[in-house]
Design a protein around this motif. Structure first.
Motif, PDB file in Angstrom:
ATOM      1  N   THR A 126       3.289  -9.494  15.617  1.00  0.00           N
ATOM      2  CA  THR A 126       2.063  -9.588  16.433  1.00  0.00           C
ATOM      3  C   THR A 126       1.106  -8.451  16.092  1.00  0.00           C
ATOM      4  O   THR A 126       0.282  -8.056  16.911  1.00  0.00           O
ATOM      5  N   GLY A 127       1.246  -7.928  14.894  1.00  0.00           N
ATOM      6  CA  GLY A 127       0.456  -6.774  14.473  1.00  0.00           C
ATOM      7  C   GLY A 127      -1.025  -7.063  14.353  1.00  0.00           C
ATOM      8  O   GLY A 127      -1.490  -8.185  14.565  1.00  0.00           O
ATOM      9  N   PRO A 128      -1.797  -6.044  13.970  1.00  0.00           N
ATOM     10  CA  PRO A 128      -3.257  -6.142  14.034  1.00  0.00           C
ATOM     11  C   PRO A 128      -3.930  -6.870  12.880  1.00  0.00           C
ATOM     12  O   PRO A 128      -5.101  -7.226  12.988  1.00  0.00           O
ATOM     13  N   TYR A 129      -3.227  -7.096  11.751  1.00  0.00           N
ATOM     14  CA  TYR A 129      -3.911  -7.631  10.572  1.00  0.00           C
ATOM     15  C   TYR A 129      -3.193  -8.842  10.001  1.00  0.00           C
ATOM     16  O   TYR A 129      -1.964  -8.962  10.068  1.00  0.00           O
ATOM     17  N   ASP A 130      -3.995  -9.726   9.412  1.00  0.00           N
ATOM     18  CA  ASP A 130      -3.458 -10.840   8.636  1.00  0.00           C
ATOM     19  C   ASP A 130      -3.403 -10.497   7.159  1.00  0.00           C
ATOM     20  O   ASP A 130      -2.612 -11.069   6.407  1.00  0.00           O
ATOM     21  N   LEU A 131      -4.270  -9.565   6.753  1.00  0.00           N
ATOM     22  CA  LEU A 131      -4.391  -9.219   5.343  1.00  0.00           C
ATOM     23  C   LEU A 131      -4.638  -7.725   5.209  1.00  0.00           C
ATOM     24  O   LEU A 131      -5.446  -7.159   5.941  1.00  0.00           O
ATOM     25  N   PHE A 132      -3.946  -7.100   4.282  1.00  0.00           N
ATOM     26  CA  PHE A 132      -4.105  -5.681   3.995  1.00  0.00           C
ATOM     27  C   PHE A 132      -4.721  -5.540   2.622  1.00  0.00           C
ATOM     28  O   PHE A 132      -4.159  -5.986   1.620  1.00  0.00           O
ATOM     29  N   LEU A 133      -5.925  -4.951   2.550  1.00  0.00           N
ATOM     30  CA  LEU A 133      -6.611  -4.715   1.289  1.00  0.00           C
ATOM     31  C   LEU A 133      -6.631  -3.218   1.035  1.00  0.00           C
ATOM     32  O   LEU A 133      -7.359  -2.469   1.678  1.00  0.00           O
ATOM     33  N   SER A 134      -5.825  -2.792   0.090  1.00  0.00           N
ATOM     34  CA  SER A 134      -5.668  -1.372  -0.196  1.00  0.00           C
ATOM     35  C   SER A 134      -6.558  -0.952  -1.357  1.00  0.00           C
ATOM     36  O   SER A 134      -6.967  -1.773  -2.182  1.00  0.00           O
ATOM     37  N   SER A 135      -6.860   0.342  -1.429  1.00  0.00           N
ATOM     38  CA  SER A 135      -7.623   0.880  -2.558  1.00  0.00           C
ATOM     39  C   SER A 135      -6.709   1.262  -3.712  1.00  0.00           C
ATOM     40  O   SER A 135      -7.154   1.853  -4.690  1.00  0.00           O
ATOM     41  N   GLY A 136      -5.425   0.929  -3.605  1.00  0.00           N
ATOM     42  CA  GLY A 136      -4.465   1.214  -4.659  1.00  0.00           C
ATOM     43  C   GLY A 136      -3.357   0.178  -4.645  1.00  0.00           C
ATOM     44  O   GLY A 136      -3.464  -0.870  -4.014  1.00  0.00           O
ATOM     45  N   TYR A 137      -2.285   0.485  -5.336  1.00  0.00           N
ATOM     46  CA  TYR A 137      -1.178  -0.472  -5.416  1.00  0.00           C
ATOM     47  C   TYR A 137       0.088   0.024  -4.728  1.00  0.00           C
ATOM     48  O   TYR A 137       0.994  -0.761  -4.433  1.00  0.00           O
ATOM     49  N   VAL A 138       0.161   1.314  -4.428  1.00  0.00           N
ATOM     50  CA  VAL A 138       1.406   1.887  -3.923  1.00  0.00           C
ATOM     51  C   VAL A 138       1.772   1.323  -2.547  1.00  0.00           C
ATOM     52  O   VAL A 138       2.901   0.854  -2.340  1.00  0.00           O
ATOM     53  N   SER A 139       0.836   1.345  -1.610  1.00  0.00           N
ATOM     54  CA  SER A 139       1.149   0.931  -0.239  1.00  0.00           C
ATOM     55  C   SER A 139       1.525  -0.543  -0.123  1.00  0.00           C
ATOM     56  O   SER A 139       2.490  -0.880   0.573  1.00  0.00           O
ATOM     57  N   PRO A 140       0.788  -1.473  -0.770  1.00  0.00           N
ATOM     58  CA  PRO A 140       1.229  -2.874  -0.706  1.00  0.00           C
ATOM     59  C   PRO A 140       2.640  -3.080  -1.261  1.00  0.00           C
ATOM     60  O   PRO A 140       3.440  -3.822  -0.683  1.00  0.00           O
ATOM     61  N   TYR A 141       2.949  -2.405  -2.384  1.00  0.00           N
ATOM     62  CA  TYR A 141       4.294  -2.540  -2.944  1.00  0.00           C
ATOM     63  C   TYR A 141       5.338  -1.886  -2.050  1.00  0.00           C
ATOM     64  O   TYR A 141       6.464  -2.383  -1.919  1.00  0.00           O
ATOM     65  N   ASP A 142       4.972  -0.779  -1.410  1.00  0.00           N
ATOM     66  CA  ASP A 142       5.897  -0.115  -0.497  1.00  0.00           C
ATOM     67  C   ASP A 142       6.220  -1.010   0.696  1.00  0.00           C
ATOM     68  O   ASP A 142       7.376  -1.098   1.128  1.00  0.00           O
ATOM     69  N   LEU A 143       5.194  -1.691   1.215  1.00  0.00           N
ATOM     70  CA  LEU A 143       5.438  -2.638   2.306  1.00  0.00           C
ATOM     71  C   LEU A 143       6.364  -3.760   1.855  1.00  0.00           C
ATOM     72  O   LEU A 143       7.285  -4.154   2.578  1.00  0.00           O
ATOM     73  N   ALA A 144       6.113  -4.278   0.659  1.00  0.00           N
ATOM     74  CA  ALA A 144       6.893  -5.410   0.162  1.00  0.00           C
ATOM     75  C   ALA A 144       8.356  -5.039  -0.082  1.00  0.00           C
ATOM     76  O   ALA A 144       9.248  -5.875   0.119  1.00  0.00           O
ATOM     77  N   THR A 145       8.603  -3.801  -0.495  1.00  0.00           N
ATOM     78  CA  THR A 145       9.976  -3.389  -0.797  1.00  0.00           C
ATOM     79  C   THR A 145      10.696  -2.795   0.406  1.00  0.00           C
ATOM     80  O   THR A 145      11.881  -3.051   0.616  1.00  0.00           O
ATOM     81  N   SER A 146       9.972  -2.011   1.210  1.00  0.00           N
ATOM     82  CA  SER A 146      10.607  -1.336   2.345  1.00  0.00           C
ATOM     83  C   SER A 146      10.598  -2.164   3.623  1.00  0.00           C
ATOM     84  O   SER A 146      11.457  -1.980   4.495  1.00  0.00           O
TER      85      SER A 146
END
Length: 270
Positions: free
Chosen positions: A74-94
């Protein structure tokens, strides 16, 4: 009979009920994103008679990621648009249960030295004895890239010892500090100062800039690949459809309107 025809026409041309998606994005992308959203909404009113709303929150990458992790389904976002690649990959793996699919690349940024008053068109001065500003390398992907550039810059140790390297939390506040004259120059995102039209790049008259490219042998840095990832937030069917349509619009699937806007902000398209 006439009333029946009028009613039928009204139903035909009245937009469907509005749906809303929510996007978390970093500050450096906010101007381009706002233009993309406006065009996205207009495109689907014309092509599909659909009323799509988009709510955007801009914040640092770390804050956006923290909100996603703490928010769950029930979080605040449907889509996360990052200025890099580290955080999206960190979310996907962690936190794989919080995302849908893999990170996708939507643009490639570039790093610029920028000033409204000092001629830095040849790059950093050979003598770094004046204060300048960068985005915090610990929290901002553009800041990390800047730190990599500075690591190969002669005189950087002198500048650090003299406390001439100042930081701001993110690239948005870094740009504001330079554009507002707080610092003579600093490193910003190319998209913040550049517009591409008529086959050429354009900058505000009277300002100075120097581009540092990631593949420059003298000052290399990791490519500023902007990546997004779909968040596993509970959505209705029509919201899911809007989200899919927005990602397609952003990445050039079905229409080039979104990617044309990215080009106008001097992003490279993957």
């Amino acid at each position: 009979m006439a009333l029946g025809v009028s009613t039928a026409l009204a139903l035909l041309y009245s937009p469907a009920h509005a749906t809303t998606i929510r996007i978390g994005a970093t500050p450096s992308f906010s101007d381009a994103l706002n233009d993309i959203i406006a065009s996205f909404q207009n495109y689907y009113i014309i092509n599909g008679n659909l009323t799509y709303n988009v709510v955007v929150t801009t914040d640092t990458t770390d804050n956006l990621k923290s909100a996603i992790v703490s928010g769950g389904a029930t979080g605040p976002y449907d889509l996360f648009l990052s200025s890099g690649y580290v955080s999206p990959y960190d979310l996907a793996t962690s936190n794989p249960t919080l995302v849908v699919g893999s990170p996708f690349r939507y643009a490639i940024g570039s790093l610029m030295l920028y000033s409204t008053s000092v001629d830095i068109s040849a790059g950093l001065p050979s003598s770094l004895t004046k204060d300048f500003v960068i985005a915090d390398p610990a929290t901002d992907f553009y800041g990390k890239a800047t730190a990599q550039v500075l690591a190969t810059t002669p005189g950087i140790l002198t500048a650090l010892h003299g406390d001439h390297v100042k930081t701001r939390d993110d690239i948005g506040s870094t740009f504001a500090a330079v554009d507002g004259g707080i610092y003579g120059y600093g490193f910003v995102a190319k998209s913040q100062i550049c517009q591409y039209y008529g086959g050429a790049e354009h900058y505000v008259d009277g300002t100075y800039h120097h581009e540092y490219r990631s593949n420059n042998a003298a000052h290399p840095y990791l490519e500023l690949a902007l990546k997004g990832i779909k968040i596993a937030r509970t959505r209705a069917t029509d919201e899911e459809a809007e989200l899919a349509s927005f990602i397609n619009f952003l990445t050039g699937v079905g229409t080039s309107v979104g990617t044309d806007i990215l080009k106008q902000y001097c992003y490279k398209i993957p």
